[in-house]
Enzyme design. Sequence first.
Site, mmCIF file in Angstrom:
data_model
loop_
_atom_site.group_PDB
_atom_site.id
_atom_site.type_symbol
_atom_site.label_atom_id
_atom_site.label_comp_id
_atom_site.label_asym_id
_atom_site.label_seq_id
_atom_site.Cartn_x
_atom_site.Cartn_y
_atom_site.Cartn_z
ATOM 1 N N HIS A 87 73.091 36.531 47.976
ATOM 2 C CA HIS A 87 74.224 35.700 48.363
ATOM 3 C C HIS A 87 74.947 35.142 47.133
ATOM 4 O O HIS A 87 74.327 34.633 46.205
ATOM 5 C CB HIS A 87 73.734 34.536 49.234
ATOM 6 C CG HIS A 87 74.839 33.715 49.803
ATOM 7 N ND1 HIS A 87 75.535 34.072 50.929
ATOM 8 C CD2 HIS A 87 75.382 32.535 49.384
ATOM 9 C CE1 HIS A 87 76.444 33.163 51.207
ATOM 10 N NE2 HIS A 87 76.373 32.215 50.271
ATOM 11 N N ALA A 111 66.133 32.798 52.466
ATOM 12 C CA ALA A 111 66.152 32.508 51.034
ATOM 13 C C ALA A 111 67.591 32.340 50.551
ATOM 14 O O ALA A 111 68.456 33.187 50.817
ATOM 15 C CB ALA A 111 65.461 33.622 50.265
ATOM 16 N N ALA A 168 68.919 32.680 47.696
ATOM 17 C CA ALA A 168 69.366 33.712 46.760
ATOM 18 C C ALA A 168 69.421 35.095 47.396
ATOM 19 O O ALA A 168 69.791 36.065 46.727
ATOM 20 C CB ALA A 168 68.456 33.758 45.536
ATOM 21 N N GLU A 169 69.077 35.173 48.683
ATOM 22 C CA GLU A 169 69.090 36.474 49.357
ATOM 23 C C GLU A 169 70.113 36.475 50.498
ATOM 24 O O GLU A 169 71.304 36.579 50.250
ATOM 25 C CB GLU A 169 67.674 36.835 49.816
ATOM 26 C CG GLU A 169 66.723 36.987 48.620
ATOM 27 C CD GLU A 169 65.316 37.398 49.010
ATOM 28 O OE1 GLU A 169 65.167 38.465 49.635
ATOM 29 O OE2 GLU A 169 64.365 36.650 48.690
ATOM 30 N N MET A 170 69.684 36.263 51.742
ATOM 31 C CA MET A 170 70.640 36.285 52.849
ATOM 32 C C MET A 170 71.201 34.898 53.167
ATOM 33 O O MET A 170 72.209 34.778 53.869
ATOM 34 C CB MET A 170 69.977 36.919 54.075
ATOM 35 C CG MET A 170 69.616 38.384 53.850
ATOM 36 S SD MET A 170 68.648 39.138 55.198
ATOM 37 C CE MET A 170 69.904 39.314 56.456
#
Length: 345
Positions: free
Chosen positions: A91, A131, A133-135
């Site tokens: 993201h 998360a 930093a992810e989705m």
Amino acid sequence: MRKVSITAVLMLVSCNAIANDDLMMTAKQIFKPIPSAIPALKDNPLTTEKAELGKMLFFDPRLSASGIISCNTCHNLGTGGVDAGPTSVGHGWQRGARRAPTVYNSVFNVAQFWDGRAPDLKAQAKGPVQASAEMNATADHVTSTLNSMEDYVGKFKQAFPRDTPPVTFDNFAKALEAFEATLTTPGAPFDQYLNGDGNALDDHQKAGLRLFMDKGCASCHNGINIGGQEFFPFGLIERPDIKLLPAADQGRFEVTKASSDRYVFRVAPLRNVSLRAPYFHSGQVWTLQEAVGIMSEVQLGAKLTENEKNDIVAFLSSLSGRLPKIEYPILPTRTKETPPPSLDR
């Protein structure tokens, strides 16, 4: 003289056959072929409806906050179950701290993630979607998105007919686990060899297999997944370069807080390893030859010759199995109730 020559040839053939039989017998004690049947899941009976739903969820980017990141983004089924690396981009173009593990054959691992913080695939499925930093989504975002589309609600009712309501974050994770459990890759040349076909590996690969066992690689990389079953320090004998082992990432220590777990990681499974460079949790090594050389030095304290590295790489190429043919799903159409994407939060 002719009789002596024929006898010598027969003796040589016999010795080679015995040596090959011994190699196969030893290999069968250490490794196991990937079974043709999909393994059973704990507390999550696998059904066709559940796996089909999980496939849709795996490819649906609308479950992320931005609406552009799906499970397949980082675990691309067309590129060995991983992304381009070295570490995933999530993201807002944030870079992850570790290389994305392959989703293929992950059902055979003792635990999920490099640090083993998730005991199974359904627990793992809840991590990346939440998360930042992810989705960068939430459980509520996921269930609201799914409930906004009647086709999804119907699919959940079919997959979880006894549950009210059927659309829950737990069931989202169970459906993903069911699909990912189907992502096994049987039929590799090495599987055929373990099943008794002595001609499934060529001489180069057999030499690599023998080295793989004799040098000690198989003490960590064993079982069905040729790894994935245990946790060991990265740098057992010699500390790797800081680019391979960043000081800030202390591995399993972040999960257990035990000092003995500093820089300990789950052993990488080696199935289909030749398909998914770069290597290691830091994703900084781009060839198997280099990876094999590094592992022999820092884990085993042995320096391999170029020929030995090439033989082991040849063996590793025999671990590539039949990838399942996945038809890209047609996803339900969003409605006015579907949460809009957000690139800001």
